[in-house]
Write a protein that holds these residues in place. Structure first.
Motif, PDB file in Angstrom:
ATOM      1  N   ARG A   4       8.061  27.636  26.981  1.00  0.00           N
ATOM      2  CA  ARG A   4       7.044  26.625  26.721  1.00  0.00           C
ATOM      3  C   ARG A   4       7.467  25.325  27.392  1.00  0.00           C
ATOM      4  O   ARG A   4       8.645  25.138  27.713  1.00  0.00           O
ATOM      5  N   ILE A   5       6.511  24.439  27.600  1.00  0.00           N
ATOM      6  CA  ILE A   5       6.824  23.150  28.212  1.00  0.00           C
ATOM      7  C   ILE A   5       7.936  22.485  27.424  1.00  0.00           C
ATOM      8  O   ILE A   5       7.895  22.404  26.202  1.00  0.00           O
ATOM      9  N   GLY A   6       8.947  22.037  28.138  1.00  0.00           N
ATOM     10  CA  GLY A   6      10.076  21.367  27.508  1.00  0.00           C
ATOM     11  C   GLY A   6      11.244  22.282  27.185  1.00  0.00           C
ATOM     12  O   GLY A   6      12.327  21.809  26.877  1.00  0.00           O
ATOM     13  N   ASP A   7      11.039  23.615  27.246  1.00  0.00           N
ATOM     14  CA  ASP A   7      12.132  24.556  27.006  1.00  0.00           C
ATOM     15  C   ASP A   7      13.116  24.519  28.162  1.00  0.00           C
ATOM     16  O   ASP A   7      12.759  24.203  29.291  1.00  0.00           O
ATOM     17  N   THR A   8      14.356  24.863  27.880  1.00  0.00           N
ATOM     18  CA  THR A   8      15.348  25.030  28.930  1.00  0.00           C
ATOM     19  C   THR A   8      15.258  26.454  29.449  1.00  0.00           C
ATOM     20  O   THR A   8      15.371  27.405  28.672  1.00  0.00           O
ATOM     21  N   ALA A   9      15.041  26.592  30.741  1.00  0.00           N
ATOM     22  CA  ALA A   9      14.938  27.918  31.357  1.00  0.00           C
ATOM     23  C   ALA A   9      16.324  28.552  31.441  1.00  0.00           C
ATOM     24  O   ALA A   9      17.323  27.844  31.527  1.00  0.00           O
ATOM     25  N   PRO A  10      16.386  29.879  31.448  1.00  0.00           N
ATOM     26  CA  PRO A  10      17.673  30.547  31.606  1.00  0.00           C
ATOM     27  C   PRO A  10      18.306  30.195  32.950  1.00  0.00           C
ATOM     28  O   PRO A  10      17.603  29.950  33.924  1.00  0.00           O
ATOM     29  N   ASP A  11      19.617  30.152  32.990  1.00  0.00           N
ATOM     30  CA  ASP A  11      20.330  29.892  34.235  1.00  0.00           C
ATOM     31  C   ASP A  11      20.491  31.222  34.966  1.00  0.00           C
ATOM     32  O   ASP A  11      21.004  32.184  34.407  1.00  0.00           O
ATOM     33  N   VAL A  12      20.034  31.278  36.186  1.00  0.00           N
ATOM     34  CA  VAL A  12      20.117  32.504  36.983  1.00  0.00           C
ATOM     35  C   VAL A  12      20.653  32.161  38.364  1.00  0.00           C
ATOM     36  O   VAL A  12      20.570  31.021  38.812  1.00  0.00           O
ATOM     37  N   SER A  13      21.189  33.165  39.027  1.00  0.00           N
ATOM     38  CA  SER A  13      21.581  32.994  40.421  1.00  0.00           C
ATOM     39  C   SER A  13      20.592  33.774  41.265  1.00  0.00           C
ATOM     40  O   SER A  13      20.028  34.770  40.821  1.00  0.00           O
ATOM     41  N   ALA A  14      20.356  33.283  42.490  1.00  0.00           N
ATOM     42  CA  ALA A  14      19.387  33.937  43.361  1.00  0.00           C
ATOM     43  C   ALA A  14      19.765  33.732  44.815  1.00  0.00           C
ATOM     44  O   ALA A  14      20.333  32.703  45.183  1.00  0.00           O
ATOM     45  N   GLU A  15      19.433  34.724  45.627  1.00  0.00           N
ATOM     46  CA  GLU A  15      19.528  34.597  47.076  1.00  0.00           C
ATOM     47  C   GLU A  15      18.196  34.037  47.548  1.00  0.00           C
ATOM     48  O   GLU A  15      17.147  34.603  47.254  1.00  0.00           O
ATOM     49  N   THR A  16      18.211  32.919  48.259  1.00  0.00           N
ATOM     50  CA  THR A  16      16.986  32.306  48.740  1.00  0.00           C
ATOM     51  C   THR A  16      17.001  32.238  50.264  1.00  0.00           C
ATOM     52  O   THR A  16      18.009  32.551  50.895  1.00  0.00           O
ATOM     53  N   ALA A  17      15.893  31.802  50.827  1.00  0.00           N
ATOM     54  CA  ALA A  17      15.803  31.665  52.280  1.00  0.00           C
ATOM     55  C   ALA A  17      16.789  30.628  52.809  1.00  0.00           C
ATOM     56  O   ALA A  17      17.140  30.635  53.978  1.00  0.00           O
ATOM     57  N   THR A  18      17.246  29.731  51.934  1.00  0.00           N
ATOM     58  CA  THR A  18      18.204  28.700  52.356  1.00  0.00           C
ATOM     59  C   THR A  18      19.614  28.967  51.848  1.00  0.00           C
ATOM     60  O   THR A  18      20.472  28.103  51.917  1.00  0.00           O
TER      61      THR A  18
END
Length: 63
Positions: A4-18
């Motif tokens: 929901r708005i204001g919640d802390t999103a889970p911390d994840v790692s990701a491979e991105t284009a950069t």
């Protein structure tokens, strides 16, 4: 999982284009926007992301 708005999103790692990112490190102290869409990309999804890109300056000025 739901967020929901204001919640802390889970911390994840990701491979991105950069290169690889750790989500919380990448955000820093800024806000971020999550887009949710069906598995197939629809015109509504691309329209929303396109409009958000057009508003990049006003969003950046607010951190």
């Amino acid at each position: 999982m739901s967020l929901r708005i204001g919640d802390t999103a889970p911390d994840v790692s990701a491979e991105t284009a950069t290169g690889p990112i750790q989500f919380h490190d990448w955000i820093g102290t800024d806000w971020t926007i999550f887009f949710s869409h069906p598995a197939n990309v629809t015109p509504v999804c691309t329209t929303g992301m396109g409009r958000t890109a057009q508003l990049a300056e006003p969003f950046a000025s607010r951190g």
